[in-house]
Motif scaffolding. Structure first.
Motif, mmCIF file in Angstrom:
data_model
loop_
_atom_site.group_PDB
_atom_site.id
_atom_site.type_symbol
_atom_site.label_atom_id
_atom_site.label_comp_id
_atom_site.label_asym_id
_atom_site.label_seq_id
_atom_site.Cartn_x
_atom_site.Cartn_y
_atom_site.Cartn_z
ATOM 1 N N ASP A 1 0.865 -1.260 -0.051
ATOM 2 C CA ASP A 1 0.007 0.276 -0.053
ATOM 3 C C ASP A 1 1.026 1.396 -0.067
ATOM 4 N N THR A 2 0.838 1.867 -1.100
ATOM 5 C CA THR A 2 1.934 3.006 -1.268
ATOM 6 C C THR A 2 1.379 4.460 -0.394
ATOM 7 N N ARG A 3 0.208 4.088 -0.063
ATOM 8 C CA ARG A 3 -0.461 5.008 0.670
ATOM 9 C C ARG A 3 0.067 5.082 2.237
ATOM 10 N N GLU B 1 9.744 6.108 3.399
ATOM 11 C CA GLU B 1 10.767 5.777 4.014
ATOM 12 C C GLU B 1 11.537 4.526 3.993
ATOM 13 N N GLU B 2 10.532 3.419 3.910
ATOM 14 C CA GLU B 2 11.119 2.024 3.775
ATOM 15 C C GLU B 2 11.488 1.781 2.478
ATOM 16 N N CYS B 3 10.978 2.476 1.297
ATOM 17 C CA CYS B 3 11.742 2.270 0.030
ATOM 18 C C CYS B 3 13.060 2.856 0.045
ATOM 19 N N VAL C 1 20.610 -1.844 -1.083
ATOM 20 C CA VAL C 1 20.803 -2.291 -2.226
ATOM 21 C C VAL C 1 21.880 -1.427 -2.937
ATOM 22 N N ALA C 2 22.124 -0.321 -3.038
ATOM 23 C CA ALA C 2 23.070 0.530 -3.530
ATOM 24 C C ALA C 2 24.397 0.148 -2.765
#
Length: 72
Positions: A30-32, A38-40, A47-48
């Motif tokens: 749920d992108t809302r 913040e988690e993204c 990953v980077a």
């Protein structure tokens, strides 16, 4: 008289099944939701950092870029 919504939906589902398709349900984040952005960012940083530390990946990407330049 107009066809009730439930009948239209059933007709559409029947047509899709007749075409060889089947329904599935997919759950996605749920992108809302509070904290989603913040988690993204947190996961992207992880990953980077992992990619930056992976010499084999860096070598592979450099070689792929050279292949693209040679083909251009």
């Amino acid at each position: 008289m107009a066809m009730p919504i439930s009948q239209r939906v059933q007709k559409r589902r029947d047509a899709m099944r007749a075409a060889g398709l089947r329904p599935i349900q997919i759950w996605v984040p749920d992108t809302r939701r509070e904290g989603f952005t913040e988690e993204c960012r947190r996961q992207a940083r992880m990953v980077a950092m992992a990619d930056a530390a992976d010499r084999d990946l860096t070598d592979f990407l450099d070689e792929a870029l050279l292949d693209l330049e040679r083909d251009a």
